[in-house]
Scaffold this active site. Structure first.
Site, mmCIF file in Angstrom:
data_model
loop_
_atom_site.group_PDB
_atom_site.id
_atom_site.type_symbol
_atom_site.label_atom_id
_atom_site.label_comp_id
_atom_site.label_asym_id
_atom_site.label_seq_id
_atom_site.Cartn_x
_atom_site.Cartn_y
_atom_site.Cartn_z
ATOM 1 N N ASP A 231 39.851 48.485 -2.298
ATOM 2 C CA ASP A 231 41.102 47.857 -1.855
ATOM 3 C C ASP A 231 41.247 46.447 -2.422
ATOM 4 O O ASP A 231 42.351 46.013 -2.786
ATOM 5 C CB ASP A 231 41.150 47.799 -0.328
ATOM 6 N N GLU A 257 45.596 54.365 -7.643
ATOM 7 C CA GLU A 257 45.322 53.210 -8.507
ATOM 8 C C GLU A 257 46.370 53.071 -9.608
ATOM 9 O O GLU A 257 46.167 52.340 -10.581
ATOM 10 C CB GLU A 257 43.934 53.326 -9.127
#
Length: 340
Positions: A231, A257
């Site tokens: 994260d 992503e």
């Protein structure tokens, strides 16, 4: 009749759900609001039983609990629920505005009655008739004064109500278009923006370009260091992109992503230059974790595919061509920009 009932029900639920969420310290996100809208609408009895059980047992509504409720009871219908709530709330605001206009009816009646009294005066009324006219005028004036007091109070109340509802709608709309982790725009926001650019291209031939960006070896970060570190990598990449683009450019997290950057008024060469600046900025810094025993994560890199809108394109074809160039960048060794 159906619209009136729908309007009243939406208003009622709105004023029940938001205070209850505040009491339970539940953030007003689209997902959470969809849960509590359904709860107070009482159209999902399984959801209601589950929440009542949690409350009865003193369970805290943590992000994990909220996500569990959403996944179990709301997920398939969530977009429709949120959209309906926003539309119905807008209807409620419009209804309140109509009520303000209706407050003028009393003064219009007063004007009509005055004209009628004036016409009667032209007929040379006797004393009794004149006294009756004067008495009627006094009564009308008293009524208008009373109406004006009521009008002032009603306007103030309605004004506050409208302001609150507008704030609530703006918050819901903002949250619905924002990725919670990175604070970037989300996929839905990108798709709406991209559709606008397509329309603009058809109408005015104004070009735009799209960057499809993917973090290299991201799965390795998650598998090696855990999702919390993953994260942080996502947040770092998001911040670097926000600091590189400017103006009307849109940066959004597309999913996982993957990110997209849409550049209005940018030709291919300009878009490639922006992509290279993004790639260089992200790769420039070495990330590390831990305060005392720092663990080096190394350089974060991204691969980028670039495409520019062409005649006949739609949102999907433009994205597909940018994604194809991204695949080429990955195959070429990553940490590079490819375009076509």
């Amino acid at each position: 009749m159906h619209n009136t009932q729908n309007l009243e029900q939406t208003s009622h639920i709105l004023h029940l759900a938001l205070p209850k969420m505040a009491t339970l310290s539940i953030p007003v996100t689209p997902e959470n609001y969809a849960i509590w809208f359904d709860y107070f609408a009482e159209r999902n009895l399984n959801l209601k039983r589950a929440i009542d059980g949690l409350i009865a047992n003193g369970v805290q509504f943590t992000p994990e609990v909220n996500l569990g409720l959403y996944n179990r009871f709301i997920e398939e219908q969530s977009p429709e629920v949120i959209e309906n709530v926003q539309i119905e709330t807008q209807i409620l605001i419009n209804s309140l505005l109509n009520k303000i206009e209706q407050l003028n009816v009393g003064t219009e009646s007063f004007s009509t009655n005055l004209n009628e009294f004036g016409e009667k005066l032209q007929t040379n009324p006797n004393t009794d008739e004149l006294n009756l006219i004067v008495g009627s005028i006094i009564a009308e004036v008293d009524q208008v004064i009373a109406n004006n007091h009521q009008m002032s109070a009603s306007l103030e109340s309605l004004s506050d109500e409208i302001a609150n509802l507008k704030d609530e709608m703006e918050n819901l709309s903002k949250v619905a278009m924002t990725d919670e982790l990175t604070s970037l725009k989300n996929r839905r926001s990108y798709e709406l923006f991209a559709a606008e650019q397509m329309t603009k291209f058809v109408d005015t031939q104004t070009v735009c370009s799209l960057l499809m960006i993917d973090i290299d070896n991201f799965k390795m970060f998650n598998d090696t260091f855990g999702h919390l570190i993953g994260d942080k990598v996502l947040a770092y990449v998001a911040l670097a992109m926000k600091h590189t683009v400017k103006g009307d450019d849109l940066v959004a997290r597309y999913g996982g992503e993957e990110f997209v950057v849409m550049l209005p008024n940018a030709k291919l060469i300009d878009a490639v230059n922006v992509a290279e600046k993004i790639r260089e900025r992200i790769a420039l810094k070495q990330l590390s974790i831990g305060k005392e025993k720092k663990q080096n994560l190394g350089h974060i890199t991204v691969s980028i595919g670039v495409a520019t809108i062409q005649t006949g394109d739609d949102v999907d074809t433009l994205l597909s061509r940018a994604d194809e160039q991204l695949y080429i960048a990955k195959a070429a060794g990553k940490n590079c920009v490819k375009f076509g």
